[in-house]
Design a protein around this motif. Structure first.
Motif, PDB file in Angstrom:
ATOM      1  N   GLY A  16      48.900  16.433  45.609  1.00 23.95           N
ATOM      2  CA  GLY A  16      49.329  17.256  44.488  1.00 23.95           C
ATOM      3  C   GLY A  16      49.093  18.738  44.708  1.00 23.95           C
ATOM      4  N   SER A  17      49.366  19.507  43.669  1.00 19.25           N
ATOM      5  CA  SER A  17      49.263  20.966  43.746  1.00 19.25           C
ATOM      6  C   SER A  17      48.478  21.518  42.560  1.00 19.25           C
ATOM      7  CB  SER A  17      50.655  21.597  43.744  1.00 19.25           C
ATOM      8  OG  SER A  17      51.411  21.191  44.863  1.00 19.25           O
ATOM      9  N   LEU A  18      47.859  22.646  42.788  1.00 18.93           N
ATOM     10  CA  LEU A  18      47.217  23.419  41.732  1.00 18.93           C
ATOM     11  C   LEU A  18      47.433  24.892  42.024  1.00 18.93           C
ATOM     12  CD1 LEU A  18      43.708  21.757  41.169  1.00 18.93           C
ATOM     13  CD2 LEU A  18      45.599  21.819  39.537  1.00 18.93           C
ATOM     14  N   ARG A  19      47.451  25.691  40.976  1.00 19.54           N
ATOM     15  CA  ARG A  19      47.523  27.137  41.141  1.00 19.54           C
ATOM     16  C   ARG A  19      46.330  27.758  40.440  1.00 19.54           C
ATOM     17  NH1 ARG A  19      51.437  31.723  38.542  1.00 19.54           N
ATOM     18  NH2 ARG A  19      51.665  33.055  40.375  1.00 19.54           N
ATOM     19  N   LEU A  20      45.482  28.388  41.209  1.00 17.61           N
ATOM     20  CA  LEU A  20      44.338  29.091  40.658  1.00 17.61           C
ATOM     21  C   LEU A  20      44.719  30.543  40.386  1.00 17.61           C
ATOM     22  CD1 LEU A  20      41.473  27.832  43.006  1.00 17.61           C
ATOM     23  CD2 LEU A  20      42.446  26.740  40.969  1.00 17.61           C
ATOM     24  N   ALA A  21      44.096  31.107  39.383  1.00 24.41           N
ATOM     25  CA  ALA A  21      44.270  32.526  39.074  1.00 24.41           C
ATOM     26  C   ALA A  21      42.894  33.163  38.884  1.00 24.41           C
ATOM     27  CB  ALA A  21      45.110  32.708  37.820  1.00 24.41           C
ATOM     28  N   CYS A  22      42.804  34.416  39.204  1.00 20.93           N
ATOM     29  CA  CYS A  22      41.574  35.172  39.009  1.00 20.93           C
ATOM     30  C   CYS A  22      41.944  36.509  38.385  1.00 20.93           C
ATOM     31  CB  CYS A  22      40.853  35.386  40.331  1.00 20.93           C
ATOM     32  SG  CYS A  22      39.469  36.534  40.252  1.00 20.93           S
ATOM     33  N   ALA A  23      41.505  36.716  37.171  1.00 19.88           N
ATOM     34  CA  ALA A  23      41.776  37.956  36.462  1.00 19.88           C
ATOM     35  C   ALA A  23      40.582  38.894  36.593  1.00 19.88           C
ATOM     36  CB  ALA A  23      42.064  37.674  35.002  1.00 19.88           C
ATOM     37  N   ALA A  24      40.859  40.118  37.002  1.00 25.07           N
ATOM     38  CA  ALA A  24      39.797  41.095  37.227  1.00 25.07           C
ATOM     39  C   ALA A  24      39.803  42.163  36.152  1.00 25.07           C
ATOM     40  CB  ALA A  24      39.971  41.757  38.592  1.00 25.07           C
ATOM     41  N   THR A  25      38.620  42.530  35.701  1.00 24.88           N
ATOM     42  CA  THR A  25      38.471  43.650  34.776  1.00 24.88           C
ATOM     43  C   THR A  25      37.291  44.509  35.239  1.00 24.88           C
ATOM     44  OG1 THR A  25      37.028  42.361  33.316  1.00 24.88           O
ATOM     45  CG2 THR A  25      39.377  42.394  32.789  1.00 24.88           C
ATOM     46  N   GLY A  26      37.325  45.777  34.847  1.00 25.26           N
ATOM     47  CA  GLY A  26      36.197  46.657  35.149  1.00 25.26           C
ATOM     48  C   GLY A  26      36.227  47.297  36.517  1.00 25.26           C
ATOM     49  N   LEU A  27      37.296  47.106  37.267  1.00 28.27           N
ATOM     50  CA  LEU A  27      37.417  47.766  38.562  1.00 28.27           C
ATOM     51  C   LEU A  27      38.861  48.206  38.770  1.00 28.27           C
ATOM     52  CD1 LEU A  27      39.004  45.433  40.292  1.00 28.27           C
ATOM     53  CD2 LEU A  27      36.733  44.572  40.765  1.00 28.27           C
ATOM     54  N   THR A  28      39.049  49.112  39.733  1.00 26.95           N
ATOM     55  CA  THR A  28      40.397  49.552  40.084  1.00 26.95           C
ATOM     56  C   THR A  28      40.951  48.522  41.050  1.00 26.95           C
ATOM     57  OG1 THR A  28      39.686  51.850  39.792  1.00 26.95           O
ATOM     58  CG2 THR A  28      41.782  51.457  40.934  1.00 26.95           C
ATOM     59  N   PHE A  29      41.649  47.553  40.493  1.00 24.96           N
ATOM     60  CA  PHE A  29      42.031  46.347  41.237  1.00 24.96           C
ATOM     61  C   PHE A  29      42.780  46.677  42.519  1.00 24.96           C
ATOM     62  CE2 PHE A  29      42.625  41.876  41.493  1.00 24.96           C
ATOM     63  CZ  PHE A  29      43.914  41.630  41.927  1.00 24.96           C
ATOM     64  N   GLY A  30      43.666  47.634  42.455  1.00 22.94           N
ATOM     65  CA  GLY A  30      44.502  47.965  43.602  1.00 22.94           C
ATOM     66  C   GLY A  30      43.748  48.564  44.778  1.00 22.94           C
ATOM     67  N   LEU A  31      42.456  48.811  44.631  1.00 22.68           N
ATOM     68  CA  LEU A  31      41.658  49.350  45.731  1.00 22.68           C
ATOM     69  C   LEU A  31      40.850  48.271  46.453  1.00 22.68           C
ATOM     70  CD1 LEU A  31      40.230  52.633  44.160  1.00 22.68           C
ATOM     71  CD2 LEU A  31      42.238  52.357  45.615  1.00 22.68           C
ATOM     72  N   TYR A  32      40.965  47.040  45.981  1.00 23.32           N
ATOM     73  CA  TYR A  32      40.109  45.972  46.477  1.00 23.32           C
ATOM     74  C   TYR A  32      40.882  44.909  47.250  1.00 23.32           C
ATOM     75  CZ  TYR A  32      36.095  47.596  43.827  1.00 23.32           C
ATOM     76  OH  TYR A  32      35.038  48.343  43.355  1.00 23.32           O
ATOM     77  N   THR A  33      40.313  44.503  48.367  1.00 22.65           N
ATOM     78  CA  THR A  33      40.714  43.262  49.001  1.00 22.65           C
ATOM     79  C   THR A  33      40.172  42.121  48.138  1.00 22.65           C
ATOM     80  OG1 THR A  33      40.832  44.070  51.273  1.00 22.65           O
ATOM     81  CG2 THR A  33      40.241  41.763  50.986  1.00 22.65           C
ATOM     82  N   MET A  34      41.010  41.104  47.938  1.00 21.26           N
ATOM     83  CA  MET A  34      40.613  39.964  47.124  1.00 21.26           C
ATOM     84  C   MET A  34      40.618  38.707  47.979  1.00 21.26           C
ATOM     85  SD  MET A  34      40.048  41.369  44.250  1.00 21.26           S
ATOM     86  CE  MET A  34      39.757  39.882  43.272  1.00 21.26           C
TER      87      MET A  34
END
Length: 124
Positions: A16-34
């Protein structure tokens, strides 16, 4: 205060399949490797996949390549992990992590922020 909140885990049958999501707050997301890491009971934490700050570069652990896809949406400060063809050995707690870097680091010690994790259980 930085928060990474994972969602999308659950119980799924093998194949089967699953899709995980991770929502970020409190940081400048576009500056981070995830990245996504996982830890199974009795095992060390291991990297699953990572994506650089603008999505232009990705990394996958060998056992996940071809089955998992990492992506990000900088407009929504969210990183995703699409997991297909799941196997019982994929059972683990999956963690989201953020690294203030342009490139991709593969060691968990390099990551600055961590979520609390989401459980993925794959039944045979």
């Amino acid at each position: 205060q930085v928060q990474l909140v994972e969602s999308g885990g659950g119980l799924v049958q093998a194949g089967g399949s699953l899709r995980l999501a991770c929502a970020a707050t409190g940081l400048t997301f576009g500056l981070y490797t995830m990245a996504w890491f996982r830890q199974a009971p009795g095992k060390h934490r291991e990297m699953v996949a990572a994506i650089n700050y603008n999505g232009g570069d990705t990394y996958y652990a060998v056992s996940m390549k071809g089955r998992f896809t990492i992506s990000r949406d900088n407009a929504f400060d969210t990183v995703y992990l699409q997991m297909n063809s799941l196997k019982p050995e994929d059972t683990a707690v999956y963690y989201c992590a953020a690294d203030r870097a342009n490139g991709i680091d593969i060691h968990d010690a390099d990551y600055d922020y961590w979520g609390k994790g989401t459980q993925v259980t794959v039944s045979s």
